[in-house]
Design a protein around this motif. Structure first.
Motif, PDB file in Angstrom:
ATOM      1  N   MET A   1      29.868  42.373  41.540  1.00 30.68           N
ATOM      2  CA  MET A   1      30.933  43.299  41.148  1.00 30.68           C
ATOM      3  C   MET A   1      30.811  43.618  39.660  1.00 30.68           C
ATOM      4  O   MET A   1      30.563  42.737  38.843  1.00 30.68           O
ATOM      5  N   LYS A   2      30.975  44.905  39.331  1.00 31.93           N
ATOM      6  CA  LYS A   2      30.935  45.318  37.933  1.00 31.93           C
ATOM      7  C   LYS A   2      32.151  46.161  37.600  1.00 31.93           C
ATOM      8  O   LYS A   2      32.832  46.683  38.486  1.00 31.93           O
ATOM      9  N   MET A 114      38.887  42.320  36.727  1.00 29.31           N
ATOM     10  CA  MET A 114      38.187  42.001  37.972  1.00 29.31           C
ATOM     11  C   MET A 114      39.014  41.060  38.845  1.00 29.31           C
ATOM     12  O   MET A 114      39.072  41.223  40.074  1.00 29.31           O
ATOM     13  N   GLU A 117      41.813  42.729  40.784  1.00 27.01           N
ATOM     14  CA  GLU A 117      41.347  43.411  41.987  1.00 27.01           C
ATOM     15  C   GLU A 117      40.868  42.429  43.056  1.00 27.01           C
ATOM     16  O   GLU A 117      41.004  42.689  44.255  1.00 27.01           O
ATOM     17  N   ASN A 118      40.300  41.298  42.610  1.00 24.81           N
ATOM     18  CA  ASN A 118      39.735  40.305  43.527  1.00 24.81           C
ATOM     19  C   ASN A 118      40.140  38.907  43.085  1.00 24.81           C
ATOM     20  O   ASN A 118      39.334  38.173  42.496  1.00 24.81           O
ATOM     21  N   SER A 371      30.374  40.583  33.369  1.00 24.74           N
ATOM     22  CA  SER A 371      29.750  40.336  34.675  1.00 24.74           C
ATOM     23  C   SER A 371      29.210  38.919  34.783  1.00 24.74           C
ATOM     24  O   SER A 371      29.317  38.280  35.838  1.00 24.74           O
ATOM     25  N   GLU A 375      30.602  36.581  37.691  1.00 24.76           N
ATOM     26  CA  GLU A 375      29.639  36.133  38.697  1.00 24.76           C
ATOM     27  C   GLU A 375      29.548  34.611  38.729  1.00 24.76           C
ATOM     28  O   GLU A 375      29.523  33.991  39.814  1.00 24.76           O
ATOM     29  N   ARG A 386      30.749  37.365  47.090  1.00 25.58           N
ATOM     30  CA  ARG A 386      31.654  38.481  46.804  1.00 25.58           C
ATOM     31  C   ARG A 386      30.928  39.581  46.069  1.00 25.58           C
ATOM     32  O   ARG A 386      30.010  39.351  45.310  1.00 25.58           O
TER      33      ARG A 386
END
Length: 386
Positions: A1-2, A114, A117-118, A371, A375, A386
């Protein structure tokens, strides 16, 4: 995800605002409030303020069992007058973000975007905006804060941008990565006299010169290994600015630096012996004090493996470091709280060095650091799919 383009644009604006309003170590009140105000809009389950003074922590808690991952950045600027024509240059006289802490804070706000959102499916993520890194006091103050007990992490991760290396390169090293250091202040006291009759007083002049010479002899810089030691005299004062008075007082400041904490103990003992023997020989009173105390920073090898896998998955260039850095980082204190590791991100070959008056954090690596943080956090929480 970025991060998406709109998020990068917003984070760049935030970074520029932080750059324009730096605050010195321990006085990061407005910076902390700026960070808090942004965090509360990004969905954390809790925001803790005033940690270790001005520190701020945002907690993203899944409410389910799992590991706790702490990501750390720094709030403070430096007592350096910025030299630049940037539209967002520092507006605070004699203070600037010439270490890139504005960029580090921005990256953690990117992680918060991030996580909004997640959010984590298990365990929790703690985003720590730490005060007073530049003086070596902040990490220790945060860890000693009673409220940190409830934030005790299983893993702690930090990064630092690094000019002199290609943009986006991830630099890794297990084990010793940053030196221990501390400032020693040696104060000598004798007795003043008329400059025409110095023999009637007790001057610390010769003792000062001898101590400086002997301190220099304690350095062993051939290799950056366990035997490495470096003593750098950074300041000296002798007497008053008066031609008619032979001095009574002197003060010598030096920075002691070693790769390991054990070696620092040995170097401290040697430096104190130098001061004590010289003061005694010259009949002078002596006072020794310390400031800017940094423990050595050692990277947990297993965490370095996780960081390496993150960089590979993100398609980033990896560079393995052979030697630790001479500079210090108070992030080393978090090694006492759990497994910890600091990695580095190249900030560009043509970039001025850290602490130079014209240094400016490169916005291009906001995505890279964010990131890597995200990560690696997913990997440690067992969510690397993910």
């Amino acid at each position: 995800m970025k991060l998406n383009a709109d998020q990068i644009t917003r984070l760049t604006e935030i970074r520029h605002a932080l750059h324009a309003a730096p605050e010195l170590s321990g006085a990061e009140h407005e910076t902390a409030e700026f960070i808090r105000s942004h965090l509360v809009s990004l969905g954390p389950d809790d925001v803790v303020t005033g940690l270790g003074g001005t520190g701020v922590a945002a907690v993203y808690d899944s409410g389910r069992p799992g590991r706790s991952v702490l990501l750390r950045c720094e709030l403070d600027g430096l007592p350096i007058e910025e030299i630049s024509d940037l539209a967002y240059r520092s507006t605070i006289s004699g203070c600037g973000h010439q270490c890139g802490h504005d960029g580090h804070m921005t990256m953690l706000l990117g992680v918060a975007m991030m996580l909004q959102e997640n959010p984590p499916n298990s365990g929790r993520v703690i985003l720590l905006f730490q005060p007073a890194e530049e003086t070596g006091k902040g990490a220790r103050a945060v860890i000693n804060d009673e409220r940190f007990k409830s934030l005790q992490p299983d893993y702690a991760i930090a990064l630092h941008n690094l000019p002199g290396f290609d943009l986006h390169t991830v630099l890794l090293k297990p084990g010793a990565v940053n030196c221990a250091s501390r400032g020693i202040r040696i104060a000598l006291t004798g007795r003043t006299a008329h400059a025409s009759q110095p023999e009637t007083g007790l001057s610390p002049a010769l003792a000062t010169a001898r101590i400086i010479e002997r301190l220099d002899g304690l350095s062993n810089c051939e290799r950056l290994d366990a035997g490495f030691s470096l003593v750098t005299v950074v300041h000296c004062r002798l007497g008053e600015q008066a031609f008619g008075v032979a001095p009574a007082d002197a003060e010598i400041w030096a920075t002691l630096r070693t790769v390991t904490d054990d070696a620092m103990g040995t170097l401290v003992s040697s430096a104190e012996t130098v001061a004590q023997e010289t003061a005694r020989h010259h009949g002078l009173a002596l006072n020794i004090s310390y400031d800017d105390v940094f423990s050595a920073c050692d990277n947990d090898p297993a965490l370095i493996v996780q960081l390496r896998e993150s960089a590979k998955r993100l398609g980033l260039t990896i560079r393995d470091l052979d030697d630790p850095f001479r500079f210090s980082e108070d992030f080393g204190e978090f090694g006492s709280a759990g497994a910890s590791a600091m990695f580095f991100v190249g900030a560009g070959l043509g970039q001025p060095a850290l602490h130079n008056p014209d240094y400016d954090f490169p916005d291009d690596i906001i995505q890279t650091g964010t990131s890597m943080f995200y990560e690696t956090t997913c990997r440690l929480l067992g969510e690397n799919g993910r």
